[in-house]
Each structure stands twice: as structure tokens, then as C-alpha cells.
Design a protein around this motif. Structure first.
Motif, PDB file in Angstrom:
ATOM      1  N   GLU A 170     -21.134 -13.159   6.111  1.00  0.00           N
ATOM      2  CA  GLU A 170     -21.074 -13.636   7.523  1.00  0.00           C
ATOM      3  C   GLU A 170     -20.125 -13.825   8.172  1.00  0.00           C
ATOM      4  O   GLU A 170     -19.748 -13.415   8.970  1.00  0.00           O
ATOM      5  N   ALA A 171     -18.970 -14.688   7.965  1.00  0.00           N
ATOM      6  CA  ALA A 171     -17.572 -14.810   8.123  1.00  0.00           C
ATOM      7  C   ALA A 171     -16.601 -13.507   8.697  1.00  0.00           C
ATOM      8  O   ALA A 171     -15.554 -14.207   9.201  1.00  0.00           O
ATOM      9  N   LEU A 172     -16.845 -12.506   7.691  1.00  0.00           N
ATOM     10  CA  LEU A 172     -16.092 -11.487   7.722  1.00  0.00           C
ATOM     11  C   LEU A 172     -16.823 -10.576   8.521  1.00  0.00           C
ATOM     12  O   LEU A 172     -16.500  -8.937   7.442  1.00  0.00           O
ATOM     13  N   ASN A 173     -17.391 -11.145   9.764  1.00  0.00           N
ATOM     14  CA  ASN A 173     -18.208 -10.023   9.755  1.00  0.00           C
ATOM     15  C   ASN A 173     -19.035  -8.853   8.855  1.00  0.00           C
ATOM     16  O   ASN A 173     -19.729  -7.838   9.419  1.00  0.00           O
ATOM     17  N   LEU A 174     -19.812  -9.579   8.367  1.00  0.00           N
ATOM     18  CA  LEU A 174     -20.809  -9.240   6.685  1.00  0.00           C
ATOM     19  C   LEU A 174     -22.329 -10.013   7.401  1.00  0.00           C
ATOM     20  O   LEU A 174     -22.789 -10.236   6.790  1.00  0.00           O
ATOM     21  N   PRO A 175     -22.706  -9.400   8.156  1.00  0.00           N
ATOM     22  CA  PRO A 175     -24.462 -10.555   8.613  1.00  0.00           C
ATOM     23  C   PRO A 175     -25.664 -10.039   7.578  1.00  0.00           C
ATOM     24  O   PRO A 175     -25.215  -8.365   6.962  1.00  0.00           O
ATOM     25  N   LYS A 176     -26.044 -11.140   7.395  1.00  0.00           N
ATOM     26  CA  LYS A 176     -27.497 -10.933   6.786  1.00  0.00           C
ATOM     27  C   LYS A 176     -27.698  -8.964   7.028  1.00  0.00           C
ATOM     28  O   LYS A 176     -28.158  -8.913   7.886  1.00  0.00           O
ATOM     29  N   GLY A 177     -28.002  -8.789   5.175  1.00  0.00           N
ATOM     30  CA  GLY A 177     -28.649  -6.977   5.685  1.00  0.00           C
ATOM     31  C   GLY A 177     -27.813  -6.033   6.114  1.00  0.00           C
ATOM     32  O   GLY A 177     -28.148  -4.809   6.433  1.00  0.00           O
ATOM     33  N   HIS A 178     -26.459  -6.426   6.368  1.00  0.00           N
ATOM     34  CA  HIS A 178     -25.559  -5.291   6.473  1.00  0.00           C
ATOM     35  C   HIS A 178     -25.599  -4.147   4.873  1.00  0.00           C
ATOM     36  O   HIS A 178     -25.349  -4.711   4.635  1.00  0.00           O
ATOM     37  N   PRO A 179     -24.968  -2.781   5.557  1.00  0.00           N
ATOM     38  CA  PRO A 179     -25.782  -2.193   4.539  1.00  0.00           C
ATOM     39  C   PRO A 179     -24.101  -2.232   3.381  1.00  0.00           C
ATOM     40  O   PRO A 179     -23.981  -2.452   2.100  1.00  0.00           O
ATOM     41  N   ALA A 180     -22.556  -3.040   3.775  1.00  0.00           N
ATOM     42  CA  ALA A 180     -21.758  -2.798   3.423  1.00  0.00           C
ATOM     43  C   ALA A 180     -22.381  -3.978   2.297  1.00  0.00           C
ATOM     44  O   ALA A 180     -21.239  -3.691   0.884  1.00  0.00           O
TER      45      ALA A 180
ATOM     46  N   ALA B 283       5.508  -2.069  -1.572  1.00  0.00           N
ATOM     47  CA  ALA B 283       5.643  -0.987  -2.371  1.00  0.00           C
ATOM     48  C   ALA B 283       6.198  -0.543  -3.023  1.00  0.00           C
ATOM     49  O   ALA B 283       6.830  -0.638  -4.580  1.00  0.00           O
ATOM     50  N   LYS B 284       7.821  -0.125  -2.300  1.00  0.00           N
ATOM     51  CA  LYS B 284       9.363  -0.634  -2.688  1.00  0.00           C
ATOM     52  C   LYS B 284       9.108  -1.265  -4.079  1.00  0.00           C
ATOM     53  O   LYS B 284      10.619  -0.982  -5.095  1.00  0.00           O
ATOM     54  N   GLN B 285       9.416  -2.406  -3.541  1.00  0.00           N
ATOM     55  CA  GLN B 285       9.497  -3.713  -4.893  1.00  0.00           C
ATOM     56  C   GLN B 285       9.367  -3.499  -6.542  1.00  0.00           C
ATOM     57  O   GLN B 285       9.775  -3.499  -7.156  1.00  0.00           O
ATOM     58  N   MET B 286       7.766  -3.714  -6.096  1.00  0.00           N
ATOM     59  CA  MET B 286       6.727  -2.857  -6.910  1.00  0.00           C
ATOM     60  C   MET B 286       7.039  -2.015  -8.007  1.00  0.00           C
ATOM     61  O   MET B 286       6.781  -1.901  -8.984  1.00  0.00           O
ATOM     62  N   PHE B 287       7.297  -0.805  -7.212  1.00  0.00           N
ATOM     63  CA  PHE B 287       7.369   0.592  -8.313  1.00  0.00           C
ATOM     64  C   PHE B 287       7.952   1.201  -8.164  1.00  0.00           C
ATOM     65  O   PHE B 287       8.311   2.482  -8.440  1.00  0.00           O
ATOM     66  N   GLY B 288       9.602   0.624  -7.439  1.00  0.00           N
ATOM     67  CA  GLY B 288      10.351   1.550  -7.206  1.00  0.00           C
ATOM     68  C   GLY B 288      11.701   1.731  -5.571  1.00  0.00           C
ATOM     69  O   GLY B 288      10.110   2.665  -4.922  1.00  0.00           O
ATOM     70  N   ALA B 289      12.223   1.784  -5.638  1.00  0.00           N
ATOM     71  CA  ALA B 289      12.863   2.241  -3.878  1.00  0.00           C
ATOM     72  C   ALA B 289      12.665   3.964  -3.510  1.00  0.00           C
ATOM     73  O   ALA B 289      12.384   3.880  -2.352  1.00  0.00           O
ATOM     74  N   GLU B 290      12.287   4.610  -4.923  1.00  0.00           N
ATOM     75  CA  GLU B 290      11.940   6.265  -4.760  1.00  0.00           C
ATOM     76  C   GLU B 290      10.626   6.102  -4.295  1.00  0.00           C
ATOM     77  O   GLU B 290      10.595   7.321  -3.204  1.00  0.00           O
ATOM     78  N   ARG B 291       9.850   5.330  -4.186  1.00  0.00           N
ATOM     79  CA  ARG B 291       8.407   5.338  -3.653  1.00  0.00           C
ATOM     80  C   ARG B 291       8.283   6.235  -2.136  1.00  0.00           C
ATOM     81  O   ARG B 291       9.033   4.286  -1.595  1.00  0.00           O
ATOM     82  N   ASP B 292       7.364   6.724  -1.548  1.00  0.00           N
ATOM     83  CA  ASP B 292       6.838   6.675  -0.731  1.00  0.00           C
ATOM     84  C   ASP B 292       6.137   6.522  -0.693  1.00  0.00           C
ATOM     85  O   ASP B 292       4.834   6.323  -0.997  1.00  0.00           O
ATOM     86  N   ILE B 293       4.539   6.041   0.417  1.00  0.00           N
ATOM     87  CA  ILE B 293       3.327   5.668   0.876  1.00  0.00           C
ATOM     88  C   ILE B 293       3.521   5.953   2.140  1.00  0.00           C
ATOM     89  O   ILE B 293       3.946   6.939   2.696  1.00  0.00           O
ATOM     90  N   ARG B 294       1.191   6.187   2.341  1.00  0.00           N
ATOM     91  CA  ARG B 294       0.543   6.908   3.156  1.00  0.00           C
ATOM     92  C   ARG B 294       0.004   6.197   2.970  1.00  0.00           C
ATOM     93  O   ARG B 294      -1.036   5.711   2.674  1.00  0.00           O
ATOM     94  N   LEU B 295      -0.365   6.009   4.502  1.00  0.00           N
ATOM     95  CA  LEU B 295      -2.043   5.594   5.209  1.00  0.00           C
ATOM     96  C   LEU B 295      -2.459   6.763   5.251  1.00  0.00           C
ATOM     97  O   LEU B 295      -2.355   7.405   6.261  1.00  0.00           O
ATOM     98  N   ARG B 296      -4.111   6.213   5.306  1.00  0.00           N
ATOM     99  CA  ARG B 296      -5.388   6.835   5.318  1.00  0.00           C
ATOM    100  C   ARG B 296      -6.338   6.017   6.349  1.00  0.00           C
ATOM    101  O   ARG B 296      -6.384   5.250   5.638  1.00  0.00           O
ATOM    102  N   PRO B 297      -6.877   6.860   7.026  1.00  0.00           N
ATOM    103  CA  PRO B 297      -8.444   6.003   7.561  1.00  0.00           C
ATOM    104  C   PRO B 297      -8.949   5.795   6.486  1.00  0.00           C
ATOM    105  O   PRO B 297      -9.167   6.500   5.892  1.00  0.00           O
ATOM    106  N   SER B 298     -10.137   4.467   6.549  1.00  0.00           N
ATOM    107  CA  SER B 298     -10.965   4.504   5.821  1.00  0.00           C
ATOM    108  C   SER B 298     -11.316   3.415   6.372  1.00  0.00           C
ATOM    109  O   SER B 298     -11.348   3.407   8.127  1.00  0.00           O
ATOM    110  N   PHE B 299     -12.723   2.745   6.091  1.00  0.00           N
ATOM    111  CA  PHE B 299     -13.404   1.963   6.481  1.00  0.00           C
ATOM    112  C   PHE B 299     -13.405   0.772   5.775  1.00  0.00           C
ATOM    113  O   PHE B 299     -14.338   0.630   4.768  1.00  0.00           O
ATOM    114  N   PHE B 300     -13.470  -0.804   6.229  1.00  0.00           N
ATOM    115  CA  PHE B 300     -14.138  -2.221   6.410  1.00  0.00           C
ATOM    116  C   PHE B 300     -14.601  -2.517   7.521  1.00  0.00           C
ATOM    117  O   PHE B 300     -14.147  -2.868   8.261  1.00  0.00           O
TER     118      PHE B 300
END
Ligand SMILES: [Zn+2]
Length: 344
Positions: free
Chosen positions: A142-152, A235-252
Motif C-alpha cells: 500500500e505505501a508503494l502505491n499498490l492498494p489491495k486489488g491492484h493488478p500489479a 554500470a561503468k564501475q561494475m562492468f567496465g568503463a567502455e560500457r554504454d547505458i541506455r534507458l527504455r520506458p517501462s512501468f512500475f
């Protein structure tokens, strides 16, 4: 008689000095000092002596007896010492031989990964927070915007203890609890690693128990570019400085807008291969700007405060970083698997 006693003394002392072990000394003692020995015999014949001679011979006999006994005792002590010495020498330990190896344990791969991620975020000024694994429905949903009966909620079926108590399905309740402690007027900058539970059928990529690591930053004037900067540094510290990142739209339900973050594939350098399913990108984590409803429920004024949040699975990070192909390897505790990742 005198001569006889002197003779016996010489004989006995010679035998003592020739004795090379304790047993032969014992034989000498029995032979000369025993009840049937020659000295006793001499003493028995004293009756034939004159009154004047008797004490003289008696004293001499005693002296002879004492000196033989003393010689035997001295020699016996020496022989016993020598025997002990020999025994100790035979039983001594060769300290120059190599020892038996002792097996030394090490942290579990998951522990190492979580600690590595923690260090990285501590370096960026984040605090580490923990919360209960048995959580209330309120904090988990509930405190995370997931009231009872929310499909997520369907995607996060859990193990219920009662209607209102359950094993937490994510570490997000720790965010809600931390925000709730701030009275709506203090910034938050935290990460929360921990175990979470979902009713899932175990296979190579799913486990009913797994680990999550979430992060939250709430302050005035927090923007999406701040989120991207932090994720890029991670991402760069975990997987290496030469890694690029990209953000894709999603839903939470608790972030708006929400994104998924990918990193460029290390195997094919972005050209497309079987690891990245031909896309050149590999999904790493979910993130987004904290939903105004979530801020409001935690007591913050969404017109004044904003924030970002992100969440990742340390198992997935470890699988990608070390090429682990089955999530069950983390939980079956096969030493042969775990040993490969012990740092020297
Ligand atoms: Zn690839």
C-alpha cells in the motif's frame, strides 16, 4: 673371609660396569644382594668366628653390600636416562615436513557482489539501510502505491503468514520505512540490499528466494538526469568503463516515469550475439522518478520534493559479470561452484 668379601665386591662392581641394560643390572642385584647370594652366605658363616672378628667382618660385609647397591643404583639411573633419551629421539616429530593443508572458506559470491555494490554506492554518499523480511501488507504494497486489488500485485504473489503479514516481495518497504522516519522534511540517500521472496517456480532464471538491492534518493530539485548520472557511474564501475547505458520506458507502480536500464553487450560490443539475443544490449535494472503518491504517503510534499529510485537483482549482476548460467547455483551451496569465486 675378608679376602672373600673383597673378591665378591670386585666381581660385582665389574659386572655392574659391564651391564648395558636395566635387566642385566637387576640380575646382578639378585645375584649378589639376594637372600641366596654369596654375601648372605658369608654372613651365615659368622658363627664360626671369634668374638673379636665378628663385628669387623659384619661391618665390612655391610660396607660391601652398600657399595654394590650404590653402584647398581647409579648405573640404573644412567641407563634409564639413556633409554628415555633414545625413546624421545625415535618419537620426535620432523618439523621440516610440509603440514596438512587447512581449507579456508570465503564469502559467498552473492555476499561479495552485494558488498562490491555497497562500496560503490557508499563512495557516492549513499547510506545502507535494512528492514524486516516478514513485512506488513501496508509497507510491502500500500505505501508503494499498490492498494489491495491492484493488478500489479499479481506479479508479486508471496508467502502469507496472515492476511496482513507476508514475506516481503521486494526491498522497497525499506524505502517506505526510511522515508517515513524523516517527517517529510529531510533528504534521503540510501540503498537497501536484502533477501526477498515470491511464489515462483524455480528454474534457471527464477528462484522463490532471491536478493534485491534498491536505491532511493529524495531531495529538492532531483531530476531524471541525476538518476542517469548515478546509474551510468554504477554500470561503468561494475562492468567496465567502455560500457554504454541506455534507458527504455517501462512501468512500475511506484515510479513515474519508469525506465529499464540496459548496458551494451560486452561479448559482441553491441553488434548483436546470442548473449544479448541479437540486440547488442543487456537489461540490468529498473528505475524511475519516485511517484508523487509515494512521496505524499511518506509525508513529503511532491511540489517541493522529488526523487529517484532503482532496483536490481545482485544474482543477475553476478550472472552477467561472472558468466553464471543458472540462478540455482547461488542457493544449492555446492562448494565446487562457490570456490571458483573466492578471492585470493
Ligand atoms: Zn551481444
Amino acid at each position: 673371609m675378608k679376602e672373600r668379601l673383597e673378591e665378591l665386591k670386585q666381581e660385582a662392581l665389574e659386572k655392574v660396569s659391564k651391564s648395558e641394560n636395566v635387566q642385566s643390572l637387576k640380575d646382578v642385584r639378585v645375584e649378589y644382594l639376594g637372600k641366596k647370594g654369596p654375601i648372605t652366605e658369608v654372613l651365615r658363616g659368622m658363627g664360626k668366628l671369634s668374638k673379636e672378628e665378628r663385628p669387623v667382618i659384619g661391618q665390612l660385609a655391610n660396607e660391601v653390600r652398600e657399595s654394590i647397591a650404590a653402584a647398581i643404583d647409579t648405573k640404573q639411573t644412567r641407563l634409564e636416562d639413556e633409554e628415555l633419551e633414545k625413546q624421545l629421539e625415535a618419537e620426535s616429530i620432523d618439523v621440516t615436513l610440509p603440514g596438512r593443508p587447512v581449507r579456508v572458506g570465503g564469502p559467498h559470491l552473492l555476499t561479495s557482489i552485494v558488498e562490491e555494490i555497497e562500496d560503490l554506492f557508499i563512495g557516492m554518499g549513499f547510506e545502507i539501510k535494512e528492514g524486516p523480511e516478514v513485512e506488513t501488507d501496508y509497507y510491502n504494497f500500500e505505501a508503494l502505491n499498490l492498494p489491495k486489488g491492484h493488478p500489479a500485485r499479481d506479479m508479486q504473489d508471496s508467502f502469507y503468514i496472515t492476511e496482513e503479514l507476508l514475506l516481503r516481495t521486494h526491498t522497497s518497504p525499506v524505502q517506505a520505512r526510511t522515508m517515513g522516519q524523516k517527517d517529510g522534511n529531510e533528504p534521503v540517500k540510501m540503498i537497501c540490499p536484502g533477501k526477498v521472496y515470491r511464489r515462483d517456480t524455480d528454474d534457471a532464471t527464477h528462484s522463490h528466494q532471491f536478493t534485491q538491492l534498491e536505491g532511493l534518493l529524495v531531495d529538492k530539485h532531483v531530476r531524471m538526469s541525476d538518476l542517469k548520472g548515478v546509474l551510468n557511474a554504477f554500470a561503468k564501475q561494475m562492468f567496465g568503463a567502455e560500457r554504454d547505458i541506455r534507458l527504455r520506458p517501462s512501468f512500475f507502480p511506484f515510479t513515474e516515469p519508469s525506465v529499464e536500464m540496459d548496458i551494451s553487450c560486452k561479448v559482441c560490443e553491441g553488434k548483436g550475439c546470442s548473449v544479448c539475443k541479437g540486440t547488442g544490449w543487456i537489461e540490468i535494472l529498473g528505475a524511475g522518478m519516485v511517484h508523487p503518491n509515494v512521496l505524499e504517503m511518506a509525508g513529503y510534499d511532491p511540489k517541493e520534493y522529488s526523487g529517484f529510485a532503482f532496483g536490481m537483482g545482485p544474482e543477475r549482476i553476478a550472472m552477467l559479470k561472472y558468466g553464471v548460467d543458472d540462478i540455482r547455483n547461488f542457493y544449492t551451496n555446492d562448494i565446487r561452484f562457490l570456490e571458483q569465486y573466492h578471492k585470493a
